[in-house]
Design a protein around this motif. Structure first.
Motif, PDB file in Angstrom:
ATOM      1  N   LYS A 253      -4.584  10.417   0.764  1.00 36.27           N
ATOM      2  CA  LYS A 253      -4.995   9.281  -0.057  1.00 36.27           C
ATOM      3  C   LYS A 253      -6.514   9.137  -0.005  1.00 36.27           C
ATOM      4  O   LYS A 253      -7.123   9.209   1.058  1.00 36.27           O
ATOM      5  N   ALA A 258      -6.735   4.082  -3.245  1.00 38.00           N
ATOM      6  CA  ALA A 258      -5.456   4.463  -2.652  1.00 38.00           C
ATOM      7  C   ALA A 258      -4.459   4.997  -3.672  1.00 38.00           C
ATOM      8  O   ALA A 258      -3.452   5.601  -3.297  1.00 38.00           O
ATOM      9  N   SER A 259      -4.739   4.787  -4.978  1.00 37.53           N
ATOM     10  CA  SER A 259      -3.834   5.302  -6.008  1.00 37.53           C
ATOM     11  C   SER A 259      -4.092   6.776  -6.296  1.00 37.53           C
ATOM     12  O   SER A 259      -3.338   7.407  -7.040  1.00 37.53           O
ATOM     13  N   THR A 261      -5.344  10.811  -4.814  1.00 40.91           N
ATOM     14  CA  THR A 261      -5.376  11.700  -3.651  1.00 40.91           C
ATOM     15  C   THR A 261      -6.530  12.679  -3.817  1.00 40.91           C
ATOM     16  O   THR A 261      -7.103  12.834  -4.895  1.00 40.91           O
TER      17      THR A 261
END
Length: 292
Positions: A253, A258-259, A261
């Protein structure tokens, strides 16, 4: 990167290699890499960087956003890391070797998890040397800053020429990862892994059978038809003596979103003895552990 205390257990972290010989160039490359690590990285003498590194040096540390030697120096100058009074390495690396233009270094660090339990983890450096200077560097540092890495292209690595013994060792390691861990044929573990297998990932148990039971319990999977190729073939496979290092790409992440990678380097290193995988290090770290 913060300077850390190192503790090495000689019997476990300084494995003997099969009889081997380095070319004069490999000896020079190995010395160059170790001196660079001691003087520039650990001691923080960035004024010496140009002694070791090419001007168009390529840095694969995901947190360095500006290219070349100048970008490396600017980044680590801002970080203010290192201990300038250091005159020697804090301790010998867990393993280091040179093959062709490449130098591999593995390090063991002390840490503590969220419960206060002490443990050790490993970190890795891979260098490519060209014309007597470090031309390229890979490590397993996670992304901690919202920056765009200075190098985003996929690296192309050579096919190394192995001795007969080295190829046997490498085949054992590839067979273990391909047949047992990727295609889930755990009944073949005894073909590749020594019963008294030594594990340096502190979240995993010691010994072949306890380790296989742990993996099957944590990641239950049905066996798949065996194939001659690995599912996720490493970008880099390099074997020296009886030690094989593999570097693969994994996803984590993004700390800035955090949405999303991002890809990072993951290392696995295995020592083979008497035809079986005997000892293992990787760059995994368990819950609560922190790399500093």
């Amino acid at each position: 990167m913060t300077f850390r205390t190192f503790t090495l257990v000689a019997a476990l972290t300084a494995p003997a290699l099969f009889a081997q010989s380095n070319t004069p160039q490999e000896e020079n490359n190995l010395k160059l890499g170790m001196d660079w690590k001691r003087e520039v990285v650990f001691a923080g003498h960035l004024e010496l960087a140009s002694k070791y590194m090419a001007p168009d040096y390529a840095e694969h540390n995901l947190n360095v956003s500006k290219p070349g030697l100048a970008g490396f120096v600017e980044y680590y100058t801002a970080k203010k890391t290192g201990s300038p009074a250091l005159r020697a390495l804090p301790a010998a690396p867990a393993q280091t070797f040179a093959k062709g233009d490449y130098v591999v270094m593995a390090w063991t660090h002390d840490d503590v998890d969220s419960t206060g339990k002490q443990f050790q983890y490993n970190s890795y450096d891979v260098l490519r040397v060209q014309n007597g200077k470090i031309q390229e560097h890979w490590d397993d540092k996670p992304k901690t800053e919202s920056t765009t890495p200075s190098v985003t292209t996929v690296s192309t690595f050579p096919q190394f020429e192995n001795t007969a013994d080295e190829q046997k060792s490498e085949d054992v390691v590839i067979g273990l990862y391909r047949d047992v861990l990727q295609y889930h044929h755990f009944e073949l573990a005894s073909k590749y892994v020594a019963a008294n297998y030594i594990q340096h990932n502190y979240t995993d148990p010691q010994g072949r059978d306890p380790l296989m039971e742990h993996i099957q319990r944590e990641r239950p999977s049905e066996p798949e038809p065996l194939q001659p190729q690995m599912k996720n073939r490493p970008q880099l496979i390099v074997t020296k003596g009886n030690v094989t290092l593999m570097m693969t790409t994994r996803q984590a992440k993004d700390p800035s979103d955090a949405s999303k990678t991002y890809p990072f380097n993951h290392f696995e290193m295995v020592r083979v003895e008497s035809g079986f995988a005997q000892e293992h290090w990787d760059s995994s770290i368990g819950p609560g552990g922190k790399r500093q």
